[in-house]
Design a protein around this motif. Structure first.
Motif, short mmCIF file in Angstrom:
data_model
loop_
_atom_site.label_atom_id
_atom_site.label_comp_id
_atom_site.label_asym_id
_atom_site.label_seq_id
_atom_site.Cartn_x
_atom_site.Cartn_y
_atom_site.Cartn_z
N ILE A 1 0.84 -1.21 0.00
CA ILE A 1 0.00 0.00 0.00
C ILE A 1 0.87 1.26 0.00
O ILE A 1 0.59 2.22 -0.72
N GLN A 2 1.94 1.25 0.79
CA GLN A 2 2.84 2.39 0.83
C GLN A 2 3.49 2.63 -0.54
O GLN A 2 3.61 3.77 -0.99
N ARG A 3 3.89 1.55 -1.19
CA ARG A 3 4.53 1.67 -2.51
C ARG A 3 3.56 2.28 -3.52
O ARG A 3 3.92 3.17 -4.29
N LEU A 4 2.32 1.80 -3.51
CA LEU A 4 1.33 2.31 -4.46
C LEU A 4 1.02 3.78 -4.19
O LEU A 4 0.84 4.57 -5.13
N ALA A 5 0.97 4.15 -2.92
CA ALA A 5 0.71 5.55 -2.57
C ALA A 5 1.83 6.44 -3.10
O ALA A 5 1.58 7.52 -3.66
N GLU A 6 3.07 5.99 -2.96
CA GLU A 6 4.21 6.76 -3.46
C GLU A 6 4.17 6.86 -4.98
O GLU A 6 4.43 7.93 -5.55
N GLU A 7 3.83 5.75 -5.64
CA GLU A 7 3.77 5.75 -7.11
C GLU A 7 2.70 6.69 -7.63
O GLU A 7 2.84 7.28 -8.71
N MET A 8 1.62 6.85 -6.86
CA MET A 8 0.52 7.72 -7.27
C MET A 8 0.62 9.12 -6.66
O MET A 8 -0.30 9.92 -6.77
N ASN A 9 1.75 9.38 -5.99
CA ASN A 9 2.01 10.69 -5.38
C ASN A 9 0.93 11.07 -4.36
O ASN A 9 0.49 12.22 -4.29
N LEU A 10 0.51 10.08 -3.58
CA LEU A 10 -0.48 10.32 -2.53
C LEU A 10 0.21 10.26 -1.17
O LEU A 10 1.02 9.37 -0.92
N THR A 11 -0.12 11.20 -0.31
CA THR A 11 0.43 11.21 1.04
C THR A 11 -0.63 10.70 2.01
O THR A 11 -1.70 11.30 2.14
N LEU A 12 -0.32 9.60 2.67
CA LEU A 12 -1.25 9.01 3.63
C LEU A 12 -0.81 9.33 5.05
O LEU A 12 0.38 9.30 5.36
N THR A 13 -1.77 9.62 5.91
CA THR A 13 -1.46 9.74 7.33
C THR A 13 -1.28 8.34 7.89
O THR A 13 -1.69 7.34 7.27
N ASP A 14 -0.69 8.24 9.07
CA ASP A 14 -0.52 6.93 9.71
C ASP A 14 -1.89 6.28 9.94
O ASP A 14 -2.04 5.06 9.78
N GLU A 15 -2.87 7.10 10.31
CA GLU A 15 -4.21 6.56 10.56
C GLU A 15 -4.82 6.01 9.27
O GLU A 15 -5.43 4.92 9.28
#
Length: 309
Positions: free
Chosen positions: A219-233
Motif C-alpha cells: 500500500i505504501q509503494r502504491l501511494a508513493e507511485e501515485m504521489n499520494l500522502t497518507l497519514t498513519d491513521e
C-alpha cells in the motif's frame, strides 16, 4: 426588487434543470434486467415514501418488492468505521435496484446524497460480489448516503436468495467510507481515491501478500507511485481493511472485471449520441446562464447609475 425577483426565478429554473440532468442515467437494454427491488428507510414518513416511490417511477410497486432498512442495521454495518452521531438515529436513504444477468457492470446515480459518490457505491458493491446492476440512490433531503449500501445489499440478498457473508458486507461498507474519507482530504480527489483503492485490489490479486508487513509495504509503494500522502491513521485503516478482505476469499479477478466493465459502460454512454446530447445540453445551458447573469448585472448597474443622476 424586480431584479431580485428575476434572480429567484432563474435560480428555480436552474435547480430544476440540474435536477433533471442528475436523474438522467445511462441505461442498457431492459432485456437483461432480472429483478427490480426498492429499499426504503424505515423512518421515512408516509408522505416521503410516496414521494420517493414516485421519483423512482415505482409508485405502483408491489409491497413484496420493497425492502425496509432500519437504523439498527445501519449501525450494525457502519458502527466500526462511522461515528454514531454521523450515522444518526433515523434510516432515511433509499434506493431502486435493477439487477442484471449480463454482468455488465454497476451503474449508480444519486439524488440528495452529499458524501458517498456513485463510483464509491459501485466499487464497494463490486467488492461484495455484485456484477450487474443499475442503482438509483436517493433521499427526501440531503443526507450523507452512508446507510444506503446496507439497504442495497439487503435487497440483493432478498432478490437472489443468496446470503452474503456478514464480514464481507461490513468490509464493503468500510471500503466505501474509507474511500470517501480519503477523498475528503485537500490533496486527494475523488477519482484519485477511487483509483488508489482499485489499484490496491489489482496488486493484492497479483502479489497476494501473506503478511501484514507485506500488505503495508504494498500500500505504501502504491501511494508513493501515485504521489499520494497518507497519514498513519489512513495507512492503518487501509491495512486493516485489506487484511479483512484478504481473508474473505474474494475473487479479485471477478471484482476487477466488474470495475472495468463499469468504466466501459460509463465511457460508452459518454460517447453515445444520447450521452453527447446531454453533455452538449449541459454546456449550452450553463453558457446561456452565464450570459444571462452578465446581462442582468449590467442592466442593473445601468439602472442604478441612472437613478442617481
Amino acid at each position: 426588487m424586480t431584479f431580485i425577483k428575476n434572480i429567484k426565478k432563474q435560480l428555480v429554473v436552474t435547480l430544476l434543470v440540474v435536477m433533471a440532468l442528475q436523474l438522467t442515467a445511462p441505461v442498457l437494454t431492459a432485456d437483461a434486467v432480472t429483478d427490480v427491488v426498492v429499499t426504503l428507510g424505515e423512518d421515512l414518513t408516509e408522505e416521503q415514501k410516496a414521494s420517493l416511490l414516485e421519483e423512482m417511477d415505482m409508485a405502483e410497486v408491489n409491497e413484496d418488492a420493497i425492502v425496509y432498512v432500519t437504523n439498527e442495521e445501519e449501525h450494525q454495518y457502519l458502527g466500526d468505521v462511522v461515528p454514531k452521531e454521523q450515522i444518526g438515529t433515523r434510516a432515511i436513504s433509499s434506493a431502486k435496484i435493477s439487477l442484471r444477468e449480463d454482468e455488465s457492470g454497476i451503474m449508480v446515480t444519486t439524488e440528495n446524497i452529499t458524501y458517498i459518490t456513485s463510483k464509491m457505491y459501485a466499487n464497494a458493491l463490486a467488492t461484495a460480489g455484485i456484477t450487474g446492476a443499475e442503482i438509483y440512490v436517493t433521499a427526501p433531503f440531503n443526507v450523507s448516503g452512508t446507510g444506503a449500501l446496507t439497504g442495497i445489499l439487503k435487497a440483493y440478498e432478498q432478490s437472489t436468495g443468496e446470503d452474503l457473508d456478514e464480514d464481507l458486507k461490513k468490509a464493503a461498507n468500510e471500503e466505501m467510507v474509507i474511500t470517501a474519507d480519503l477523498a475528503e482530504g485537500e490533496d486527494v480527489s475523488e477519482d484519485e481515491a477511487i483509483d488508489f483503492i482499485n489499484k490496491i485490489k489489482e496488486e493484492v490479486d497479483k502479489q497476494k501478500p501473506e503478511t501484514t508487513e507485506e500488505l503495508r509495504a504494498l500500500i505504501q509503494r502504491l501511494a508513493e507511485e501515485m504521489n499520494l500522502t497518507l497519514t498513519d491513521e489512513q495507512l492503518d485503516q487501509l491495512v486493516n481493511l485489506f487484511n479483512k478482505l484478504k481473508d474473505l476469499n474474494i475473487d479479485w479477478d471477478k471484482v476487477n472485471d466488474t470495475i472495468d466493465k463499469t468504466k466501459d459502460w460509463i465511457n460508452d454512454f459518454a460517447e453515445s449520441e444520447e450521452g453527447q446530447g446531454i453533455i452538449t445540453a449541459v454546456k449550452d445551458f450553463f453558457s446561456a446562464l452565464w450570459d444571462w447573469f452578465k446581462s442582468a448585472f449590467t442592466n442593473e448597474e445601468e439602472a442604478l447609475a441612472t437613478s442617481f443622476k
